[in-house]
Design a protein around this motif. Structure first.
Motif, PDB file in Angstrom:
ATOM      1  N   ILE A 154       0.669  -1.266   0.039  1.00 30.31           N
ATOM      2  CA  ILE A 154       0.137   0.022   0.048  1.00 30.31           C
ATOM      3  C   ILE A 154       0.998   0.767  -0.283  1.00 30.31           C
ATOM      4  O   ILE A 154       0.898   2.107  -1.003  1.00 30.31           O
ATOM      5  N   ALA A 155       2.330   1.230   0.049  1.00 23.99           N
ATOM      6  CA  ALA A 155       2.657   2.178   0.593  1.00 23.99           C
ATOM      7  C   ALA A 155       3.639   2.404  -0.225  1.00 23.99           C
ATOM      8  O   ALA A 155       3.610   3.433  -0.985  1.00 23.99           O
ATOM      9  N   ALA A 156       3.969   1.981  -1.537  1.00 25.72           N
ATOM     10  CA  ALA A 156       4.834   1.986  -1.812  1.00 25.72           C
ATOM     11  C   ALA A 156       3.264   2.350  -3.517  1.00 25.72           C
ATOM     12  O   ALA A 156       3.287   2.954  -4.178  1.00 25.72           O
ATOM     13  N   ALA A 157       2.379   1.600  -3.734  1.00 28.77           N
ATOM     14  CA  ALA A 157       0.890   1.572  -4.315  1.00 28.77           C
ATOM     15  C   ALA A 157       0.483   3.538  -4.120  1.00 28.77           C
ATOM     16  O   ALA A 157       1.034   4.422  -4.847  1.00 28.77           O
ATOM     17  N   ARG A 158       0.676   4.463  -2.584  1.00 30.80           N
ATOM     18  CA  ARG A 158       0.972   5.408  -2.421  1.00 30.80           C
ATOM     19  C   ARG A 158       1.833   6.698  -3.506  1.00 30.80           C
ATOM     20  O   ARG A 158       1.725   7.922  -3.550  1.00 30.80           O
ATOM     21  N   LYS A 159       3.083   5.955  -3.137  1.00 28.79           N
ATOM     22  CA  LYS A 159       4.564   6.853  -3.004  1.00 28.79           C
ATOM     23  C   LYS A 159       4.130   7.085  -4.956  1.00 28.79           C
ATOM     24  O   LYS A 159       5.037   7.888  -5.404  1.00 28.79           O
ATOM     25  N   GLY A 160       4.005   5.246  -5.471  1.00 30.83           N
ATOM     26  CA  GLY A 160       4.228   5.189  -7.206  1.00 30.83           C
ATOM     27  C   GLY A 160       2.652   5.812  -7.692  1.00 30.83           C
ATOM     28  O   GLY A 160       2.820   6.288  -8.991  1.00 30.83           O
ATOM     29  N   ARG A 161       1.937   6.701  -6.802  1.00 31.51           N
ATOM     30  CA  ARG A 161       1.172   7.906  -7.372  1.00 31.51           C
ATOM     31  C   ARG A 161      -0.318   7.350  -8.709  1.00 31.51           C
ATOM     32  O   ARG A 161      -0.870   7.398  -9.236  1.00 31.51           O
ATOM     33  N   ILE A 162      -0.397   5.465  -8.015  1.00 27.52           N
ATOM     34  CA  ILE A 162      -1.239   4.806  -8.410  1.00 27.52           C
ATOM     35  C   ILE A 162      -2.313   5.465  -9.033  1.00 27.52           C
ATOM     36  O   ILE A 162      -2.749   5.276  -6.872  1.00 27.52           O
ATOM     37  N   ALA A 183      -1.506  -4.513  -4.210  1.00 30.03           N
ATOM     38  CA  ALA A 183      -2.145  -3.711  -3.814  1.00 30.03           C
ATOM     39  C   ALA A 183      -2.923  -3.222  -5.359  1.00 30.03           C
ATOM     40  O   ALA A 183      -2.936  -1.650  -5.527  1.00 30.03           O
ATOM     41  N   ALA A 184      -1.611  -2.314  -6.029  1.00 38.01           N
ATOM     42  CA  ALA A 184      -1.213  -1.564  -7.501  1.00 38.01           C
ATOM     43  C   ALA A 184      -3.117  -1.692  -8.126  1.00 38.01           C
ATOM     44  O   ALA A 184      -3.911  -0.855  -8.309  1.00 38.01           O
ATOM     45  N   ARG A 185      -3.421  -3.257  -8.027  1.00 38.60           N
ATOM     46  CA  ARG A 185      -4.805  -3.452  -8.784  1.00 38.60           C
ATOM     47  C   ARG A 185      -6.164  -2.524  -7.606  1.00 38.60           C
ATOM     48  O   ARG A 185      -6.570  -1.912  -8.314  1.00 38.60           O
ATOM     49  N   ALA A 186      -5.582  -3.269  -6.610  1.00 41.62           N
ATOM     50  CA  ALA A 186      -6.984  -2.554  -5.505  1.00 41.62           C
ATOM     51  C   ALA A 186      -7.030  -1.054  -6.255  1.00 41.62           C
ATOM     52  O   ALA A 186      -8.260  -0.672  -5.547  1.00 41.62           O
ATOM     53  N   PHE A 187      -5.750  -0.339  -6.114  1.00 45.38           N
ATOM     54  CA  PHE A 187      -5.876   1.006  -6.133  1.00 45.38           C
ATOM     55  C   PHE A 187      -6.003   1.333  -7.560  1.00 45.38           C
ATOM     56  O   PHE A 187      -6.469   2.427  -8.185  1.00 45.38           O
TER      57      PHE A 187
END
Length: 333
Positions: A154-162, A183-187
């Protein structure tokens, strides 16, 4: 209580220790399940991770679930009996980083299983009560323990601006790579490409979140021009290849633990104005993680490929050497 202790490189022992007494703002958690993290393996095999050096006996394990069995004087006694997933850290709450909401960067952080703070390969642990997050009965003890690596994703997806529609490349089909893909899919990512040289891991990534996979030993990714690249392996060549695969003004997030120093293609970063960052643990991720699991947007239970007892932590730490291994769990009870 019984505790598994790292005594030195590749040396573990069982000890009897007093059960922790919770402080006024703490709860005592009877540990149920503990996930084995790559950091645990690094400390076991190498005795260090970057600046964090094991120079005294250390209890490993920081991915955990359990049940509250006692509370400190300042905690509502009704929490006794509650199933929880533990966020394994204690920030000071007073420094400038904490006050800015970046408590993961607190310079006074006490983090489980990071020298000199003991972790959770034990029958009981104490933690500040607001970092013992309630979990619904629909989430298993194993999945509750794995909310910790999901928090990394989740932290990676947030930082990655997904955001919905994003195109994402993830290097590494290990536990963090697979969980980050979910997580990326959920985002809302529309395309999630996982790169890994091992066929079994590519197959696992395809099952859990990836829309496609690539073998980096045979396929070039530099033409992908994704919005976000997330390194979940720590391999220098993978990091460089990932940088070359990002579109102009895209984002690069370093998650994997590998070489302390990597030679980066500076012209690529400058000429494409890439946003290169990392993550260090997480902030405020457990409630979202529990929601994603409870609603079926992320699957954690099927990722478990090995189960071990507290007396068998050494085999749990070496399980990654077995073909097909993805995530190991130590069942304390």
């Amino acid at each position: 209580m019984r505790v598994s202790v790292l005594l030195g490189q590749k040396a573990l022992g069982m000890e009897e220790r007093p059960v922790p007494v919770p402080e006024g703002d703490q709860v005592l958690v009877q540990v149920s399940k503990v996930g084995v993290c790559g950091s645990d393996v690094h400390y076991y095999r190498d005795g260090r991770i970057g600046p964090f050096v094991v120079d005294a006996p250390l209890v490993l394990g920081h991915e955990l679930s359990g049940t509250i069995v006692a509370v400190g004087a300042g905690v509502d006694a009704s929490r006794v009996g509650q199933r929880v997933a533990v966020e394994p850290q204690k920030p000071c709450r007073r420094c400038s980083q904490c006050k800015a909401g970046r408590y993961n960067l607190c310079p006074f952080m006490e983090f489980y299983a990071t020298p000199p703070i003991d972790g959770a390969f034990a029958e009981y642990v104490a933690i500040e009560e607001d970092f013992a997050h309630p979990v619904p009965d629909s989430i298993s003890d194993e999945a509750a323990a794995l909310l910790e690596p999901l928090s990394v994703g989740i932290a990676a997806a947030r930082k990655g601006r997904i955001v919905p529609g994003s195109r994402v490349l993830i290097a590494g089909g290990g536990p963090i790579g697979v969980i980050t893909a979910q997580a990326a899919r959920a985002f809302g990512a529309a395309e999630i490409i996982v790169s890994d040289p091992v066929a079994d891991r590519r197959a696992m990534a395809s099952r859990f979140g990836a829309t496609s996979t690539v073998d980096p030993t045979r396929e070039d990714t530099t033409d992908l021009k994704v919005d976000c690249f997330i390194d979940a392996c720590g391999v220098p060549a993978a990091i460089v290849a990932g940088l070359e695969s990002v579109r102009g003004a895209g984002t690069v997030v370093i998650v994997g633990t590998g070489a302390d120093t990597v030679a980066l293609p500076i012209p690529t970063i400058m000429n494409n104005e890439l946003n290169v960052t990392g993550i260090f643990r997480y902030t405020d991720t457990w409630p979202l993680g529990a929601h994603l699991v409870a609603t079926g947007q992320v699957e954690l239970d099927p990722l478990v490929t090995g189960r071990f007892g507290l007396d068998d932590v050494e085999n749990a730490l070496n399980a990654d050497l077995q073909p097909g291994s993805l995530k190991s769990i130590v069942a304390v009870r």
